[in-house]
Design a protein around this motif. Structure first.
Motif, PDB file in Angstrom:
ATOM      1  N   THR A 103       7.281 -61.705 -30.906  1.00  0.00           N
ATOM      2  CA  THR A 103       8.881 -61.961 -31.305  1.00  0.00           C
ATOM      3  C   THR A 103       9.403 -63.163 -32.015  1.00  0.00           C
ATOM      4  OG1 THR A 103       9.342 -60.477 -29.072  1.00  0.00           O
ATOM      5  CG2 THR A 103      10.974 -62.312 -29.892  1.00  0.00           C
ATOM      6  N   ARG A 104       8.877 -64.063 -31.796  1.00  0.00           N
ATOM      7  CA  ARG A 104       9.236 -65.377 -32.206  1.00  0.00           C
ATOM      8  C   ARG A 104       8.991 -65.375 -33.698  1.00  0.00           C
ATOM      9  NH1 ARG A 104       7.479 -71.288 -30.001  1.00  0.00           N
ATOM     10  NH2 ARG A 104       8.760 -70.411 -28.590  1.00  0.00           N
ATOM     11  N   GLN A 105       7.744 -64.901 -34.401  1.00  0.00           N
ATOM     12  CA  GLN A 105       7.448 -64.880 -35.753  1.00  0.00           C
ATOM     13  C   GLN A 105       8.327 -63.645 -36.530  1.00  0.00           C
ATOM     14  OE1 GLN A 105       3.491 -64.321 -36.851  1.00  0.00           O
ATOM     15  NE2 GLN A 105       3.742 -64.196 -38.944  1.00  0.00           N
ATOM     16  N   PHE A 106       8.584 -62.623 -35.675  1.00  0.00           N
ATOM     17  CA  PHE A 106       9.516 -61.590 -36.404  1.00  0.00           C
ATOM     18  C   PHE A 106      10.913 -61.984 -36.347  1.00  0.00           C
ATOM     19  CE2 PHE A 106      12.342 -57.906 -35.562  1.00  0.00           C
ATOM     20  CZ  PHE A 106      12.033 -57.364 -36.542  1.00  0.00           C
ATOM     21  N   VAL A 107      11.462 -62.725 -35.562  1.00  0.00           N
ATOM     22  CA  VAL A 107      12.893 -62.992 -35.799  1.00  0.00           C
ATOM     23  C   VAL A 107      13.021 -63.888 -36.849  1.00  0.00           C
ATOM     24  CG1 VAL A 107      13.485 -62.444 -33.321  1.00  0.00           C
ATOM     25  CG2 VAL A 107      12.750 -64.812 -33.959  1.00  0.00           C
ATOM     26  N   GLU A 108      12.037 -64.887 -37.192  1.00  0.00           N
ATOM     27  CA  GLU A 108      11.828 -65.868 -38.067  1.00  0.00           C
ATOM     28  C   GLU A 108      12.205 -65.167 -39.613  1.00  0.00           C
ATOM     29  OE1 GLU A 108      12.550 -69.157 -38.081  1.00  0.00           O
ATOM     30  OE2 GLU A 108      12.212 -69.219 -36.056  1.00  0.00           O
TER      31      GLU A 108
END
Length: 235
Positions: A103-108
């Motif tokens: 999730t964290r990498q995707f939202v960036e």
């Protein structure tokens, strides 16, 4: 993409014209016209719109190094999802899965093609295919769990289709229930959208779980990076 040069010639526009239309530099367009170009989804969408095509059609007309044109838009290997026609007029969609860990990498950077390609991909069988962009999401919350037929329980996997605000507004006006994945303030939300206030530009987000911690709230559209309408779920 080799096809961009052909489309430009047909439209009688230059690389500069295309660059100005989609808001990038001339050098960027030159790179986009190369084989296996890494084109972000937001710019790919603009390019498709400029040539009055869908993204699926854009890829269906792409030529390979032997100059063969792929003519069937229903059996494609696309940048962010694959489509295969199967018996009974159905389609198998293979899409990248955004798990809780990613999730964290995707939202960036939701448009990072290299990131999406490196993910685990999952398959869904659907009865129609419209050429829109698709992702799969791993649900990691009880917010949408109420044991009804609409329930989206924790650990379910949902198939999301890219959703534009004007389509969302149209669906709501028609009385359709719309369940969405919303990328908002560097987090991924799974919600039902109850309404869109065009005066305030707020959408109302609702959880099926009636626990007080999941109370309804509003989001201003300027804070939304991307939305996907949930079109299917599997457990």
């Amino acid at each position: 993409m080799f096809i961009l040069k052909q489309l430009r010639r047909k439209k009688k526009c230059s690389q500069t014209d295309l660059a100005n239309a989609i808001g990038v530099s001339l050098r960027t367009v030159q790179l986009y016209e190369k084989k296996d170009a890494n084109i972000p989804i937001k710019n790919l969408t603009k390019i498709a719109a400029y040539f009055e095509l869908t993204i699926a059609e854009l890829y269906s007309y792409e030529v390979n190094e032997e100059g063969i044109i792929y003519e069937d838009p229903k059996d494609l290997q696309l940048t962010t999802h694959n489509v295969q026609t199967i018996e009974g007029g159905r389609f198998k969609l293979s899409v990248p899965l955004i798990s809780d860990e990613e999730t964290r990498q995707f939202v960036e950077d939701p448009d990072s093609i290299s990131f999406l390609r490196a993910l685990t991909w999952v398959d869904f069988i659907v009865t129609s295919y419209d050429g829109e962009d698709y992702r799969a999401f791993d649900i990691a919350t009880d917010a949408m769990s109420d044991n009804s037929i609409f329930s989206i329980p924790n650990r379910a996997i949902v198939l999301g289709r890219s959703l534009k605000l004007e389509i969302l507004a149209q669906c709501l006006k028609q009385g359709k229930r719309v369940f969405c994945i919303i990328v908002y303030r560097k987090q991924i939300l799974c919600k039902e959208v109850l309404g869109f206030d065009e005066a305030s530009n707020n959408i109302r987000c609702h959880s099926l779980n009636n626990s007080p911690e999941y109370a309804d709230f509003d989001i201003h559209i300027s804070e939304i990076d991307v939305m996907f309408e949930i079109v299917k779920k599997q457990f």
